[in-house]
Scaffold this motif. Structure first.
Motif, mmCIF file in Angstrom:
data_model
loop_
_atom_site.group_PDB
_atom_site.id
_atom_site.type_symbol
_atom_site.label_atom_id
_atom_site.label_comp_id
_atom_site.label_asym_id
_atom_site.label_seq_id
_atom_site.Cartn_x
_atom_site.Cartn_y
_atom_site.Cartn_z
ATOM 1 N N GLY A 119 0.792 -1.220 0.000
ATOM 2 C CA GLY A 119 0.000 0.000 0.000
ATOM 3 C C GLY A 119 0.821 1.265 0.000
ATOM 4 O O GLY A 119 0.379 2.301 -0.517
ATOM 5 N N ASP A 120 2.033 1.232 0.586
ATOM 6 C CA ASP A 120 2.878 2.430 0.603
ATOM 7 C C ASP A 120 3.790 2.518 -0.615
ATOM 8 O O ASP A 120 4.661 3.391 -0.680
ATOM 9 C CB ASP A 120 3.703 2.487 1.888
ATOM 10 N N GLY A 121 3.618 1.608 -1.579
ATOM 11 C CA GLY A 121 4.425 1.645 -2.793
ATOM 12 C C GLY A 121 5.716 0.866 -2.713
ATOM 13 O O GLY A 121 6.454 0.796 -3.701
ATOM 14 N N GLY A 122 6.019 0.272 -1.562
ATOM 15 C CA GLY A 122 7.253 -0.497 -1.427
ATOM 16 C C GLY A 122 7.172 -1.840 -2.126
ATOM 17 O O GLY A 122 6.096 -2.445 -2.222
ATOM 18 N N ALA A 123 8.307 -2.325 -2.614
ATOM 19 C CA ALA A 123 8.356 -3.605 -3.316
ATOM 20 C C ALA A 123 8.172 -4.756 -2.338
ATOM 21 O O ALA A 123 8.801 -4.802 -1.281
ATOM 22 C CB ALA A 123 9.670 -3.746 -4.053
ATOM 23 N N VAL A 124 7.299 -5.691 -2.680
ATOM 24 C CA VAL A 124 7.056 -6.885 -1.881
ATOM 25 C C VAL A 124 7.699 -8.111 -2.536
ATOM 26 O O VAL A 124 8.295 -8.946 -1.869
ATOM 27 C CB VAL A 124 5.545 -7.118 -1.690
ATOM 28 N N ALA A 125 7.598 -8.224 -3.849
ATOM 29 C CA ALA A 125 8.182 -9.370 -4.564
ATOM 30 C C ALA A 125 8.420 -8.994 -6.007
ATOM 31 O O ALA A 125 7.661 -8.221 -6.594
ATOM 32 C CB ALA A 125 7.253 -10.580 -4.478
ATOM 33 N N ASN A 126 9.487 -9.529 -6.580
ATOM 34 C CA ASN A 126 9.764 -9.428 -8.011
ATOM 35 C C ASN A 126 9.574 -10.790 -8.649
ATOM 36 O O ASN A 126 9.979 -11.813 -8.083
ATOM 37 C CB ASN A 126 11.203 -8.961 -8.266
ATOM 38 N N GLN A 127 8.997 -10.813 -9.827
ATOM 39 C CA GLN A 127 8.864 -12.041 -10.596
ATOM 40 C C GLN A 127 9.275 -11.747 -12.035
ATOM 41 O O GLN A 127 8.942 -10.701 -12.583
ATOM 42 C CB GLN A 127 7.431 -12.572 -10.562
ATOM 43 N N THR A 128 10.007 -12.693 -12.642
ATOM 44 C CA THR A 128 10.481 -12.528 -14.013
ATOM 45 C C THR A 128 9.739 -13.474 -14.935
ATOM 46 O O THR A 128 9.633 -14.679 -14.648
ATOM 47 C CB THR A 128 11.987 -12.790 -14.107
ATOM 48 N N GLU A 129 9.238 -12.946 -16.031
ATOM 49 C CA GLU A 129 8.556 -13.731 -17.051
ATOM 50 C C GLU A 129 9.338 -13.639 -18.361
ATOM 51 O O GLU A 129 9.774 -12.546 -18.756
ATOM 52 C CB GLU A 129 7.142 -13.200 -17.290
ATOM 53 N N THR A 130 9.536 -14.767 -19.020
ATOM 54 C CA THR A 130 10.144 -14.801 -20.347
ATOM 55 C C THR A 130 9.062 -15.105 -21.365
ATOM 56 O O THR A 130 8.374 -16.128 -21.250
ATOM 57 C CB THR A 130 11.250 -15.853 -20.428
ATOM 58 N N VAL A 131 8.907 -14.217 -22.336
ATOM 59 C CA VAL A 131 7.893 -14.385 -23.380
ATOM 60 C C VAL A 131 8.639 -14.503 -24.697
ATOM 61 O O VAL A 131 9.262 -13.548 -25.167
ATOM 62 C CB VAL A 131 6.908 -13.197 -23.403
ATOM 63 N N ARG A 132 8.584 -15.679 -25.301
ATOM 64 C CA ARG A 132 9.427 -15.995 -26.442
ATOM 65 C C ARG A 132 8.726 -15.780 -27.779
ATOM 66 O O ARG A 132 7.517 -15.957 -27.895
ATOM 67 C CB ARG A 132 9.898 -17.455 -26.361
ATOM 68 N N ASP A 133 9.539 -15.402 -28.771
ATOM 69 C CA ASP A 133 9.134 -15.417 -30.182
ATOM 70 C C ASP A 133 7.852 -14.630 -30.434
ATOM 71 O O ASP A 133 6.908 -15.133 -31.049
ATOM 72 C CB ASP A 133 8.956 -16.866 -30.661
ATOM 73 N N VAL A 134 7.839 -13.386 -29.987
ATOM 74 C CA VAL A 134 6.695 -12.515 -30.264
ATOM 75 C C VAL A 134 6.937 -11.851 -31.610
ATOM 76 O O VAL A 134 7.838 -11.028 -31.764
ATOM 77 C CB VAL A 134 6.507 -11.454 -29.159
ATOM 78 N N GLY A 135 6.154 -12.231 -32.593
ATOM 79 C CA GLY A 135 6.366 -11.754 -33.948
ATOM 80 C C GLY A 135 5.877 -10.338 -34.156
ATOM 81 O O GLY A 135 5.151 -9.775 -33.322
ATOM 82 N N PRO A 136 6.240 -9.706 -35.270
ATOM 83 C CA PRO A 136 5.779 -8.346 -35.577
ATOM 84 C C PRO A 136 4.246 -8.281 -35.578
ATOM 85 O O PRO A 136 3.578 -9.128 -36.164
ATOM 86 C CB PRO A 136 6.345 -8.092 -36.969
ATOM 87 N N GLY A 137 3.717 -7.282 -34.873
ATOM 88 C CA GLY A 137 2.278 -7.101 -34.821
ATOM 89 C C GLY A 137 1.548 -8.007 -33.861
ATOM 90 O O GLY A 137 0.332 -7.891 -33.715
ATOM 91 N N GLN A 138 2.237 -8.889 -33.187
ATOM 92 C CA GLN A 138 1.571 -9.814 -32.269
ATOM 93 C C GLN A 138 1.413 -9.218 -30.879
ATOM 94 O O GLN A 138 2.236 -8.413 -30.429
ATOM 95 C CB GLN A 138 2.347 -11.121 -32.147
#
Length: 331
Positions: A119-138
């Motif tokens: 609620g005060d804007g502080g970071a609670v957790a980071n998560q990393t997502e990898t999104v592969r092979d996003v083509g032009p316009g997708q």
């Protein structure tokens, strides 16, 4: 790029030096998830407006479209929290739906760090997502979850896109459960930092069916935010020009990797900043050896004003059980 000098770091493995350096330079523990590219969709999901917060409009084609948060409930008074509870925690139930839109003209693979905030804007957790092979316009959609949090963590009330890096899809590091046609998988770890000294490990896995031999140093090309070459940085063979704490540099030797075996190298630098303009290198294009296919990793080198980066030679890593079926992959 210089050819290997008559030097070889005393580096039986990069991890001992890394562990000796201790503190890892990350904000919070991050977990990785991968999503494959989906077809183009144009509908835009509305952002949540029920007292939760989606911070900012997004970055580089990535935005959060909605939040799912558990209802707030008063927590019972606790006199103490056990070590086991602090280690395991419990699932927060918080998640964020997101979309990645490629408005460019070539396919990209995205690595996105999402930050869940209190609620005060502080970071609670980071998560990393990898999104592969996003083509032009997708546009590709997915969901990221805050995951397990210790009982002492504040309640998650919002989320934001913290960092986006993207590389050409053909140069992206292969996922841990896939094997490139070459039979060789190149990747970089998160690195360690202490007292201004930085170390990032490079990993070379033979996931194919044939033996693979390397000798000397990985071939590197330093790239800026626009994936253009960075000038003015010397790439040194060995770590002696960066630190004397790892012992003398020694001559590299041939390393032959049988299927399922791995090798490691390392990037070593200091982030000292004195007179001049600090240099940051978000991307490094790596070739395991001359003629190998390039792989672009994202170690985010904060080189300060030192103007130099040390690279250690390939060394065979201790053999470990094959984590997946790709050890018998193509090649």
């Amino acid at each position: 790029m210089r050819r290997p000098a008559d030097l070889r770091p005393a580096f039986a493995a990069s991890l001992p030096l890394v562990s000796a350096l201790a503190a890892t330079a990350v904000l919070l523990t991050a977990c990785g998830t991968e999503h494959a590219a989906a077809g183009r969709t144009d509908a835009r999901a509305p952002a949540s407006r029920d007292g939760t917060r989606i911070d900012g409009p997004g970055k580089d084609g990535v935005r959060i479209t909605s939040l799912t948060l558990p209802p707030a409930s008063p927590s019972p008074t606790r006199d103490s929290v056990s070590a086991d509870e602090l280690t395991t925690g419990s699932d927060s139930g918080a998640s964020a739906a997101y979309e990645v839109t490629n408005d460019g003209t070539e396919a990209w693979t995205y690595s996105v760090v999402f930050t869940f905030v209190s609620g005060d804007g502080g970071a609670v957790a980071n998560q990393t997502e990898t999104v592969r092979d996003v083509g032009p316009g997708q546009t590709v959609r997915g969901t990221v979850r805050a995951g397990r949090l210790p009982p002492t963590a504040p309640r998650v009330t919002g989320a934001k896109v913290f960092q986006v890096t993207k590389v050409p899809a053909g140069e992206a590091p292969a996922g841990p459960d896939t094997c490139p046609a070459s039979g060789i998988r190149v990747s970089a770890d998160k690195g360690d930092a202490a007292m201004g000294l930085r170390v990032v490990g490079l990993h070379l896995d033979n996931c194919g069916k044939r033996a693979y031999t390397v000798e000397g140093y990985p071939l590197l090309e330093l790239l800026d935010d626009a994936l253009r070459p960075v000038d003015g940085v010397r790439i040194l063979h060995g770590s002696g020009g960066i630190t004397t704490g790892a012992g003398p540099d020694e001559r590299p030797r041939p390393v032959t990797l049988n299927p399922g075996e791995s090798a490691t190298a390392a990037l070593v630098w200091r982030n000292t900043t004195e007179s001049g303009t600090p240099v940051n290198v978000p991307y490094v294009r790596v070739r395991a050896k001359e003629g190998a296919e390039p792989v672009t990793v994202t170690p985010h080198l904060d080189l300060g004003t030192t103007g130099k980066l040390g690279v250690r030679p390939w060394e065979k890593a201790e053999r470990r059980p094959c984590p997946d079926r790709t050890c018998q992959g193509s090649g």
